[in-house]
Design a protein around this motif. Structure first.
Motif, mmCIF file in Angstrom:
data_model
loop_
_atom_site.group_PDB
_atom_site.id
_atom_site.type_symbol
_atom_site.label_atom_id
_atom_site.label_comp_id
_atom_site.label_asym_id
_atom_site.label_seq_id
_atom_site.Cartn_x
_atom_site.Cartn_y
_atom_site.Cartn_z
ATOM 1 N N SER A 53 0.769 -1.248 0.000
ATOM 2 C CA SER A 53 0.000 0.000 0.000
ATOM 3 C C SER A 53 0.799 1.296 0.000
ATOM 4 O O SER A 53 0.244 2.345 -0.265
ATOM 5 N N GLN A 90 -3.297 9.838 3.791
ATOM 6 C CA GLN A 90 -3.484 9.942 2.351
ATOM 7 C C GLN A 90 -2.281 10.612 1.689
ATOM 8 O O GLN A 90 -1.648 10.050 0.812
ATOM 9 N N LYS A 134 -10.084 4.747 5.175
ATOM 10 C CA LYS A 134 -10.746 5.879 4.519
ATOM 11 C C LYS A 134 -12.142 6.159 5.075
ATOM 12 O O LYS A 134 -12.954 6.771 4.387
ATOM 13 N N GLY A 156 -5.632 2.806 -5.206
ATOM 14 C CA GLY A 156 -5.034 3.019 -3.892
ATOM 15 C C GLY A 156 -5.572 2.050 -2.853
ATOM 16 O O GLY A 156 -6.202 1.050 -3.194
ATOM 17 N N CYS A 188 -7.519 8.271 -2.612
ATOM 18 C CA CYS A 188 -6.236 7.567 -2.441
ATOM 19 C C CYS A 188 -5.215 8.022 -3.478
ATOM 20 O O CYS A 188 -4.051 8.203 -3.171
ATOM 21 N N CYS A 228 -8.098 1.922 -0.787
ATOM 22 C CA CYS A 228 -9.496 1.488 -0.632
ATOM 23 C C CYS A 228 -10.001 0.773 -1.871
ATOM 24 O O CYS A 228 -11.115 0.275 -1.874
#
Lengths: 515, 429, 412
Positions: free
Chosen positions: A233, C51, C25, A445, A413, A447
């Motif tokens: 990530s 982020q 998120k 990204g 993201c 999510c």
């Protein structure tokens, strides 16, 4: 009816490179792919711009060619390249005799190589295993495959080429032993398109055998050597990190854009379309990742995918071990091989050398056509790279900072704004959100689209004036496609994310009851 | 003189501050119990839509949850509803309606509303905030869906497109006509206003006037659906005033998290808990427990510089499932319950069998959780009670797929309230 | 069957930056961030934290100045259900930003309260006059960027240290060390005296070592190196007592948090000395409530028939100790406490003093001020000094440390 001097079949790096090269040499050219551009092997690699170090011991000529092409791509595709540099490091699991061979191999191949102390390596990359013992710096880099291929395609277009993505070749036409064109079917509308072409280049990678068969040239065997890659990530390292040993599984970690990609494995695939992800290979990559970056297993995996190297069958190597087969490319001249004229197959090779492969191919085509036109692809920059500045990780953050309050952030993201998304949709003119994903990194990204795909669907509905069912199927197709890439790595943080995403799509939006 | 006491022992310690935890704690505190809630962050109530979904699909759409539940529980004997008992479901709904400012939640267990989601699917919910109920689609009707330029979490044209084609499962009275209108009320030059930002703007009378003025010309007599951003602290006033000013029924449609109605619910429950004397300590994860025999004795919570140890007579685990990190799975596929390290049940050992190939199919691993007995006490693999003074409530429980079933809030409410009742019963006896 | 003993596990070794992996998120942090909700200049904690951090790696420069509009209040980390150290990520990124750009003189001055304290204390009269003068403040705003209306404290004209040196604490078998912090020393010596009295009333001998700033204002203004120097020096002064096992009790929730957590988590100070001191450090209300839980607190409280609004400061949440003042207030007969359900007063240490941030800060605190004003209390209570000054500034209501109410109720 489409007429062109050259038809290029296959819109991966090689095909796009051939189309650009041919167009730049003044041939009217059409490029055809059954899917979107760069959706096969090209769009499924780890993003490593080789310095050649990886081949320095086993295959010095190949290594030298990589370095030469590395320099060329830096000249022409700066916007797609991150100048990360590369490291080759020795871990306790690696052959202690290899570094010396590596060093002399690099020198022999003309790869600039710098010897680094363990302390210096750990200073540059503090997350690396402190038990490594020394290593080397080489000019590896990271390269964005989609940007590069689209850059080639747009460049070709500027030189008059036609790009027909989502067109599947169903027949290659021959007349008296000379290839004269092909029939393509529009994969979206189902419409048939006849293409007349004076010359056909088969650049269809792992599918090259199938296309050669259509032209009646049988027996071209391309073995798909499948490898899986996992995107982590964030950037666990800033530099490409290779293990300093004979190339094997899970020994490369490539920081590219916002992620780091670990790769890869190597098994013989069940045909060119096999992209299944075996669990044991995931475990293998995680084990190897742990050796490079302790704690790797606890870091967050975002997505996994498989791609297949096209390896042309060669009598010298055993079928079972595809890595032992040459990575150098194969240019098959069907006039020599099959007596079929105006037809070449170019396959194999690696991303880093695609431009060279294209050059050699178009040179051969010119020979056949009895014309001498010189290649300029190594000097003229791709459309977005005229500034010759390498891409840098903070670029999107900097751009967002300038538009904080006058544009909406849709993909949070990957920092994609609404205006940028809308303009990409208008340009691509597609009903497929996955096309937008590859164009902009939408939903790539952490999510994985959990938040932005609903937004993107709403926006696509209005930009493309879709009816409800087209919009719904765009949404549902995307969710299913995404699921393939996350399902095999659902553990740790990404499992939590996936469950929140399910909550959103099923619990809050109830997408499973869309009509 | 000094007060006497060997260190504080709470009547109950609740871990987790989502709907299940808050409901348990509130019920106990209202009965005079000394309750402490500990949580590492605010709860998942903030992510919910504000509706109370009890049972929406079995997988056929459920019209009357009260009627469908007995069969459902018979078919799913490990479901949290089966553990808590059906009585608890009805009791929980009656109870929650009384806890929130009067009339805030409407509906009943006997009939599901069909409320539009943000993609325009009619979703079955047993209870809904009064601000959403007029969006009920069961009898069809004319609807104007209002978008706000500057809100990226709501697409009225797409929503209306789907809504007009929604399958309502009813005959002639079920036709929906929906259309979309987008308005651009002033945002002070900000292009990207969050749902919370809109909610605060809607609390401003002057702002509402501009909304009303811009909207009035395009009304056609149908009900008006807004994204669920009509105020945070004074949603009822905002909604009422829009109803009055527009002269048509106004309703909210929930959208992506963080949800404004979910925030309202969480804040209302928190406030009620504080008023009832419950205490909440936030910011620390449970990092260990100490048990003696069949009883849990202490819970150790991470805090600045040194952990804090809490003791209570009864404990309630309401830490949620995977999404809330109540359950964790590592890269080897080992699953653990994160706070008390209770046994977890239901994970298929074979990695390939955990998740179906189709994203929207049923997933065995989604039902993983803590197995409990009829008193919601955690069980080990031999069906023995692990701790007799621990109860488990909410999404940490095994046996449900709340997002497919549309049962998430129902499970949290029913098991949360049931856990409190069991503690109170035992205390009384 | 389930005999589980000592199951306390070490916390997973999550690095601050590594915790960004936990972000899913959900955006709960942004709904709670007082500053993102008050100004479009701050894009919110999730944005600038987990982020943006993915775009910040490597040696490239930080392009996002908007990060400076984070106040560092820490609410984001506290509300995050997933364990992302959002505020900590932001603090570090902000320090890097200022490291690259150079810290403005204004921030350097605001970040060194001891310097100002030492210089101004002997001239408190004229200095206070000047700081209360509109023309002077206008000049300061133009030259130094400190907002003309910002709530600057008044110098006491004496120090708490000088009082403590002449105050004989009774010799008993129970000893505590008092960490008073800069504000008590230069601005509110009376608070220190009350704290000492309350502790002594509970049978403690109170030691007041010589001490300096904890470095917090430097940290929040991005001077990490200087902040490290200060916190190490302070720990050095307190460590001998910590080693003897004496509790270190503090009246400033934010300065004690520096010792307990932030030195390690934000400044990466891992010296054993700082750790030792941190482990022995207590917020004074936390300390007194622990005493009470053990049955050791004097509860001879006289009735205090008054209604007091109480605001728990943001920094207090970082302690993970709940709101101990509320339980202590509960011991005082006839005291009616109204807990104000507003997260932040807006000042965030030195944030609200800055010219470009003052209005944001006042708008953050607006609901708090109005709620307090409406109650028309004699005093309001709050644990943190800068918050008290801000509350008084915004609401006109005198604001006191909870210890003052205990002091009064004890009849000391």
């Amino acid at each position: 009816m489409v007429e062109a001097e050259v038809l290029v079949i296959g819109g991966g790096a090689t095909g796009a490179g051939v189309a650009r090269d041919a167009a730049m040499r003044g041939f009217s050219t059409v490029l055809v792919d059954r899917d979107d551009l760069a959706m096969g092997t090209t769009g499924r690699f780890h993003g490593l711009l080789h310095s050649g170090g990886r081949y320095a011991v086993k295959d010095p000529p190949s290594a030298a060619e990589c370095m030469e092409e590395n320099r060329a791509l830096r000249r022409i595709a700066a916007d797609a390249i991150e100048d990360t540099g590369g490291l080759f490091v020795s871990t306790p699991w690696d052959d202690p005799a290899y570094p010396d061979l590596f060093h002399s191999g690099c020198i022999e191949a003309g790869i600039p190589v710098e010897i680094l102390s363990t302390a210096e390596i750990l200073r540059r990359e503090p997350r690396l295993n402190p038990r490594i013992s020394g290593g080397f710096a080489v000019p590896d880099g990271a390269i964005d495959a989609w940007k590069t291929v689209w850059g080639c395609a747009l460049s070709a277009k500027e030189y008059g080429a036609t790009i027909l993505n989502y067109h599947r070749i169903t027949a290659v036409h021959r007349s008296d032993g000379v290839v004269t064109g092909a029939t393509a079917v529009n994969a979206i509308s189902g419409e048939e398109v006849a293409i007349s072409a004076g010359f056909v280049v088969n650049a269809s990678g792992v599918w090259a055998g199938d296309v050669a068969n259509l032209a009646g040239c049988e027996g071209v065997t391309v073995l798909p050597g499948k490898g899986i890659m996992i995107a982590m990530s964030h950037r666990l390292v800033h530099t490409v990190v290779n293990r300093c040993k004979k190339p094997a599984d899970g020994d490369i970690l490539v920081p590219i854009r916002t992620v780091s990609v670990i790769g890869t494995t190597d098994t013989e695939a069940d045909g060119p379309d096999d992209v299944a992800i075996p669990q044991d290979e995931i475990q293998l990559l995680l084990e190897e990742g742990e050796k490079l970056v302790p704690g790797f297993r606890r870091a967050r995996a975002l997505r996994v995918w498989a791609g297949s190297r096209p390896l042309v069958k060669d009598d010298k190597a055993d079928d079972a071990d595809t890595r032992e087969m040459s990575r150098a490319f194969a240019l098959i001249d069907h006039k020599e091989r099959d007596g079929v004229e105006h037809f070449l197959t170019i396959t194999g090779g690696k991303f880093t050398t695609f431009r060279k492969m294209a050059e050699v191919t178009v040179d051969r085509m010119c020979e056949h056509l009895g014309t001498a036109r010189s290649c300029t692809t190594a000097e003229e920059a791709l459309p977005d790279s005229g500034h010759h500045r390498f891409y840098w990780l903070g670029a999107r953050l900097a751009r967002r900072e300038e538009t904080l309050n006058d544009d909406q952030l849709i993909c949070e993201c990957e920092l994609i704004s609404r205006r940028r998304l809308e303009s990409a949709m208008e340009q691509r003119h597609t009903q497929n959100l996955d096309d937008i994903r590859r164009t902009l990194r939408l939903a790539m990204g952490p999510c994985q689209g959990g938040f932005c795909i609903y937004r993107a669907t709403g926006i696509l509905h209005s930009v493309e004036r879709l009816d409800y069912s087209a919009a719904n199927s765009a949404l549902l197709r995307f969710l299913q496609e995404r699921w393939k890439g996350v399902r095999p790595i659902l553990y740790g943080d990404q499992l939590r994310q996936a469950r929140l995403d399910d909550w959103i799509f099923q619990g809050l939006l109830d997408v499973e009851h869309l009509t | 003189m000094t007060a006497a006491g060997p260190g504080r022992v709470y009547d109950a310690l609740v871990v987790g501050v989502g709907t299940a935890g808050l409901v348990t704690a509130l019920r106990l505190a209202k009965q005079g119990a000394d309750v402490l809630v500990t949580a590492k962050g605010v709860g998942a109530t903030h992510l919910t839509s504000g509706t109370v979904d009890v049972l929406g699909y079995t997988p056929e759409r459920v019209v009357n949850p009260a009627a469908a539940l007995p069969d459902f529980v018979r078919d799913h004997p490990e479901h949290p509803y089966a553990r808590a008992g059906l009585q608890a479901v009805g009791d929980a709904l009656d109870w929650i309606k009384l806890q929130l400012p009067d009339g805030a939640l409407v509906g009943s267990l006997e009939a599901n509303f069909l409320l539009p989601t943000a993609v325009g699917v009619p979703k079955p919910s047993a209870l809904a905030p009064e601000t959403m109920a007029p969006g009920d689609l069961r009898n069809g009707g004319r609807f104007t869906i209002v978008g706000l330029a500057g809100l990226k979490d709501f697409y009225p044209a797409y929503l209306a497109d789907n809504l007009s084609r929604a399958r309502l499962g009813q005959e002639d009275n079920g036709r929906v006509e929906a259309r979309a209108v987008t308005i651009s009320p002033p945002t002070g030059g900000v292009a990207d206003v969050t749902p919370m930002g809109w909610a605060r703007r809607f609390e401003d009378t002057e702002f509402r006037k501009t909304v009303i003025a811009e909207l009035e010309p395009s009304l056609d007599g149908g009900a008006v659906g807004f994204p669920a951003v009509l105020g945070l602290d004074s949603a009822r006033t905002v909604w009422q005033e829009l109803n009055d000013a527009l002269g048509v029924p106004v309703f909210e449609i929930p959208t992506l998290p963080p949800s404004v109605p979910g925030n309202r619910m969480a804040r209302a429950l928190r406030a009620a808990l504080t008023r009832a004397g419950g205490r909440v300590v936030m910011g620390g994860r449970v990092i260990g427990v100490r048990g003696a025999g069949e009883r849990l004795e202490e819970v150790v919570v991470d805090a600045a510089a040194r952990p804090k140890t809490y003791r209570a007579r009864d404990y309630v685990l309401a830490t949620g499932g995977f999404a809330s990190r109540g359950l964790e799975m590592d890269s080897y596929g080992m699953v653990r319950e994160a706070a008390f390290d209770l046994p977890v049940t239901g994970m298929p050992p074979n990695a390939e069998a955990r998740w179906a190939d189709e994203y929207l199919a049923a997933h065995p691993a989604a039902r993983v959780g803590i197995g409990v007995d009829d008193e919601l006490r955690p069980l080990d693999s031999g069906h023995g009670v692990v701790y007799e003074n621990v109860r488990v409530a909410g999404a940490a429980l095994a046996g449900a797929e709340p997002w497919r079933e549309k049962s998430g809030e129902g499970i949290s409410l029913a098991t949360g309230l049931r856990a409190a009742e069991l503690i109170l019963e035992r205390r009384g006896g | 069957m389930s005999m589980i003993d000592d199951l306390i596990e070490p916390l997973e070794e999550d690095t601050i930056r590594g915790s960004l992996d936990h972000c899913i998120k959900c955006t709960i942090c942004e709904t709670y961030c007082p500053f993102a909700n008050a100004t479009p200049l701050f894009p919110g904690p999730k944005y600038v934290g987990p982020q943006a951090e993915r775009f910040r790696d490597g040696g490239d420069h930080s392009p996002d100045m908007s990060l400076d509009y984070c106040s560092g209040c820490g609410i984001c980390t506290q509300v995050c259900p997933q364990g992302v150290k959002i505020a900590e990520i932001n603090s570090k990124a902000r320090a890097k930003l200022w490291d690259e750009r150079g810290i403005p003189l204004r921030n350097k001055i605001l970040a060194r309260p001891t310097l100002g304290g030492r210089l101004a204390t002997p001239f408190a009269g004229p200095v206070n006059w000047a700081l209360g003068n509109r023309l002077v403040r206008g000049l300061i705003e133009r030259v130094a960027g400190v907002h003309r209306k910002a709530p600057l404290p008044r110098f006491a004209g004496r120090t708490f240290q000088s009082w403590a040196r002449h105050h004989p604490s009774p010799l008993t078998d129970k000893t505590v060390v008092y960490f008073h912090g800069c504000s008590t020393n230069y601005f509110e010596p009376r608070l220190g005296e009350m704290a000492v009295a309350v502790l002594e009333h509970n049978g403690f001998r109170v030691i007041v070592p010589r001490q300096d700033c904890c470095g917090l204002p430097l940290q929040s203004n991005g001077s990490f190196d200087a902040a490290r120097k200060y916190v190490r020096r302070l720990a050095g002064a307190l460590a001998p007592y910590a080693r003897r096992g004496h509790p270190i009790v503090a009246t400033s929730t934010s300065c004690s948090l520096m010792l307990k957590r932030e030195a390690r988590e934000i400044l990466d100070v891992t010296d054993p000395e700082v750790e030792e001191v941190g482990r022995q450090t207590y917020d004074i209300c936390e300390f007194l409530l622990d005493l009470h839980d053990r049955g050791e607190l004097e509860v001879d409280f006289d009735p205090l028939p008054m209604a007091v609004p109480y605001h728990a400061p943001c920094q207090q949440r970082g302690h993970g100790m709940g709101k101990p003042a509320l339980d202590l207030f509960g011991l005082i007969p006839e005291l009616r406490i109204e807990e104000i359900d507003v997260d932040c007063c807006g000042i965030a240490g030195t944030y609200g003093l800055k010219k470009e941030k003052y209005d944001i800060s006042m708008s953050v605190g607006d609901r708090l001020f109005k709620t307090i004003e409406k109650l028309e209390p004699e005093v309001a209570a709050c644990d943190s000094e800068t918050c008290r000054w801000q509350i008084t500034h915004g609401s006109g209501v005198v604001s006191v440390h909870p210890i003052e109410l205990l002091y009064r109720s004890y009849g000391l």
